[in-house]
Design a protein around this motif. Sequence first.
Motif, PDB file in Angstrom:
ATOM      1  N   LYS A  23     -18.668 -17.082 -26.490  1.00  0.00           N
ATOM      2  CA  LYS A  23     -18.031 -16.274 -25.449  1.00  0.00           C
ATOM      3  C   LYS A  23     -18.490 -16.745 -24.071  1.00  0.00           C
ATOM      4  N   GLU A  24     -17.563 -16.858 -23.145  1.00  0.00           N
ATOM      5  CA  GLU A  24     -17.913 -17.272 -21.786  1.00  0.00           C
ATOM      6  C   GLU A  24     -18.853 -16.252 -21.157  1.00  0.00           C
ATOM      7  N   PRO A  25     -19.997 -16.703 -20.598  1.00  0.00           N
ATOM      8  CA  PRO A  25     -20.953 -15.751 -20.009  1.00  0.00           C
ATOM      9  C   PRO A  25     -20.311 -14.930 -18.891  1.00  0.00           C
ATOM     10  N   ASP A  79     -34.761 -25.660 -32.618  1.00  0.00           N
ATOM     11  CA  ASP A  79     -35.587 -24.728 -31.837  1.00  0.00           C
ATOM     12  C   ASP A  79     -36.003 -25.354 -30.506  1.00  0.00           C
ATOM     13  N   LYS A  80     -36.372 -26.635 -30.538  1.00  0.00           N
ATOM     14  CA  LYS A  80     -36.762 -27.326 -29.314  1.00  0.00           C
ATOM     15  C   LYS A  80     -35.587 -27.440 -28.347  1.00  0.00           C
ATOM     16  N   LEU A  81     -34.397 -27.746 -28.866  1.00  0.00           N
ATOM     17  CA  LEU A  81     -33.197 -27.867 -28.041  1.00  0.00           C
ATOM     18  C   LEU A  81     -32.947 -26.588 -27.240  1.00  0.00           C
ATOM     19  N   PHE A  82     -32.999 -25.451 -27.905  1.00  0.00           N
ATOM     20  CA  PHE A  82     -32.659 -24.197 -27.227  1.00  0.00           C
ATOM     21  C   PHE A  82     -33.849 -23.591 -26.486  1.00  0.00           C
ATOM     22  N   ALA A  83     -35.067 -23.991 -26.837  1.00  0.00           N
ATOM     23  CA  ALA A  83     -36.246 -23.479 -26.129  1.00  0.00           C
ATOM     24  C   ALA A  83     -36.295 -23.975 -24.690  1.00  0.00           C
ATOM     25  N   ASP A  84     -35.654 -25.120 -24.408  1.00  0.00           N
ATOM     26  CA  ASP A  84     -35.638 -25.663 -23.051  1.00  0.00           C
ATOM     27  C   ASP A  84     -34.581 -25.002 -22.168  1.00  0.00           C
ATOM     28  N   HIS A  85     -33.830 -24.043 -22.732  1.00  0.00           N
ATOM     29  CA  HIS A  85     -32.837 -23.249 -21.988  1.00  0.00           C
ATOM     30  C   HIS A  85     -31.843 -24.122 -21.219  1.00  0.00           C
ATOM     31  N   PRO A  86     -31.091 -24.977 -21.916  1.00  0.00           N
ATOM     32  CA  PRO A  86     -30.076 -25.773 -21.220  1.00  0.00           C
ATOM     33  C   PRO A  86     -28.981 -24.871 -20.651  1.00  0.00           C
ATOM     34  N   ALA A  87     -28.259 -25.397 -19.655  1.00  0.00           N
ATOM     35  CA  ALA A  87     -27.136 -24.621 -19.114  1.00  0.00           C
ATOM     36  C   ALA A  87     -26.059 -24.457 -20.177  1.00  0.00           C
ATOM     37  N   ALA A  88     -25.884 -25.486 -21.013  1.00  0.00           N
ATOM     38  CA  ALA A  88     -24.926 -25.418 -22.116  1.00  0.00           C
ATOM     39  C   ALA A  88     -25.163 -26.603 -23.040  1.00  0.00           C
ATOM     40  N   VAL A  89     -24.660 -26.474 -24.256  1.00  0.00           N
ATOM     41  CA  VAL A  89     -24.626 -27.585 -25.213  1.00  0.00           C
ATOM     42  C   VAL A  89     -23.160 -27.875 -25.478  1.00  0.00           C
ATOM     43  N   ILE A  90     -22.775 -29.153 -25.313  1.00  0.00           N
ATOM     44  CA  ILE A  90     -21.375 -29.548 -25.447  1.00  0.00           C
ATOM     45  C   ILE A  90     -21.233 -30.498 -26.626  1.00  0.00           C
ATOM     46  N   PHE A  91     -20.279 -30.206 -27.506  1.00  0.00           N
ATOM     47  CA  PHE A  91     -20.001 -31.043 -28.670  1.00  0.00           C
ATOM     48  C   PHE A  91     -18.760 -31.882 -28.380  1.00  0.00           C
ATOM     49  N   SER A  92     -18.904 -33.199 -28.480  1.00  0.00           N
ATOM     50  CA  SER A  92     -17.765 -34.089 -28.265  1.00  0.00           C
ATOM     51  C   SER A  92     -17.069 -34.373 -29.587  1.00  0.00           C
ATOM     52  N   ASP A  93     -15.975 -35.127 -29.540  1.00  0.00           N
ATOM     53  CA  ASP A  93     -15.256 -35.570 -30.747  1.00  0.00           C
ATOM     54  C   ASP A  93     -14.817 -34.410 -31.640  1.00  0.00           C
ATOM     55  N   ASP A  94     -14.625 -33.242 -31.035  1.00  0.00           N
ATOM     56  CA  ASP A  94     -14.204 -32.042 -31.783  1.00  0.00           C
ATOM     57  C   ASP A  94     -15.171 -31.688 -32.915  1.00  0.00           C
ATOM     58  N   ILE A  95     -16.463 -31.984 -32.710  1.00  0.00           N
ATOM     59  CA  ILE A  95     -17.482 -31.617 -33.698  1.00  0.00           C
ATOM     60  C   ILE A  95     -17.654 -30.102 -33.703  1.00  0.00           C
ATOM     61  N   THR A 110     -27.225 -19.148 -25.257  1.00  0.00           N
ATOM     62  CA  THR A 110     -26.872 -20.443 -24.683  1.00  0.00           C
ATOM     63  C   THR A 110     -25.405 -20.734 -24.972  1.00  0.00           C
ATOM     64  N   PRO A 111     -24.602 -21.008 -23.967  1.00  0.00           N
ATOM     65  CA  PRO A 111     -23.178 -21.285 -24.196  1.00  0.00           C
ATOM     66  C   PRO A 111     -22.985 -22.599 -24.961  1.00  0.00           C
ATOM     67  N   LEU A 112     -21.992 -22.608 -25.842  1.00  0.00           N
ATOM     68  CA  LEU A 112     -21.585 -23.810 -26.562  1.00  0.00           C
ATOM     69  C   LEU A 112     -20.142 -24.132 -26.203  1.00  0.00           C
ATOM     70  N   LEU A 113     -19.872 -25.435 -25.988  1.00  0.00           N
ATOM     71  CA  LEU A 113     -18.517 -25.884 -25.695  1.00  0.00           C
ATOM     72  C   LEU A 113     -18.182 -27.092 -26.551  1.00  0.00           C
ATOM     73  N   ALA A 114     -16.894 -27.404 -26.647  1.00  0.00           N
ATOM     74  CA  ALA A 114     -16.461 -28.559 -27.415  1.00  0.00           C
ATOM     75  C   ALA A 114     -15.348 -29.281 -26.663  1.00  0.00           C
TER      76      ALA A 114
END
Length: 320
Positions: A23-25, A79-95, A110-114
């Motif tokens: 969901k968009e923040p 756990d390490k990926l999200f512990a650093d509090h990224p602005a977002a995680v983006i999945f390419s190639d329609d993953i 943490t927002p996720l996008l594709a």
Amino acid sequence: MIDSLQLLIAQTAPQLKLRWLTKEPAAPRPLRGESPKHAQQSLIGSLNCIHPNRLQVIGRPEQIYLTGLGSTAYAETIDKLFADHPAAVIFSDDIEPDATLLEAAERTQTPLLASSLDDQDLINHLRYFLTHALAERKTIHGVFIEVLGMGVLLVGDPAIGKSELALELISRGHRIIADDAPRFARIAPETIEGTCPETLRDFLEVRGLGILNIRAMFGEGAVVRSKTLHLVIDLQPLDHRQLECIDRLSGSLTAMSILGVAVPKIVMPVAPGRNLAILVEAAVRHQILRIRGYDAGVDFIDRQARAISVDRPDPPTFKR
């Protein structure tokens, strides 16, 4: 200014085929982050848990790496990926992220996008966009004009003749970028780019004539949207004593610091009878030669030194 994740996605989603997986923040999510640690992070890049990016991109190579980990190592990496509090995680190639990633994103909010683009295309496009959108900016009073392919900023006291000079240069085939309030941004460590505020674009104010629409008067070729700044010309009404202080060989070349970048600057004396348009063109041609490694002043000094050595050769040496 693009300073939040939501604004970034609104600007780039159609071109980069971005869609929200979570969901968009509701509240704006800062791109740069709020802590000093976040300020030092790269804005975007492929998944990196050692030097984390503010926007972590997971493409096919990262997906293959993650799926090859054992269950314990995989959980620790997530756990390490999200512990650093990224602005977002983006999945390419329609993953599509698995349940573990979705649960961790929801737990840490943490927002996720594709995107359907591949990871390198996505990173390159977003990096270019962010470089310009988040660049340091400064507005300088003057006229920014393109002369012989070089971006030239004309500065000086009010009513010194900047706009009249710009109008003459335009009539000689050069192009204007901005009058009165050009906006400059540092888009690379040693590169300053100048643009015009939207409300001022195409217009030039000339005292006695009022506001002129350069595009309407001279055509599309007389206006350009942006240009790299190469030279600053400072128009100054100098008296005789001040003129005597200018070096006859090297001229008045100094440097002006703009957003931490040293830009070559020339003080150009303003006086009745001087053809400033021709002088500006000559200054630009001279600066182009300097960039290519040739300096007429140095060449002149070397030529005089060679002439003196010919007229006064070294005394002969005698062997004993």
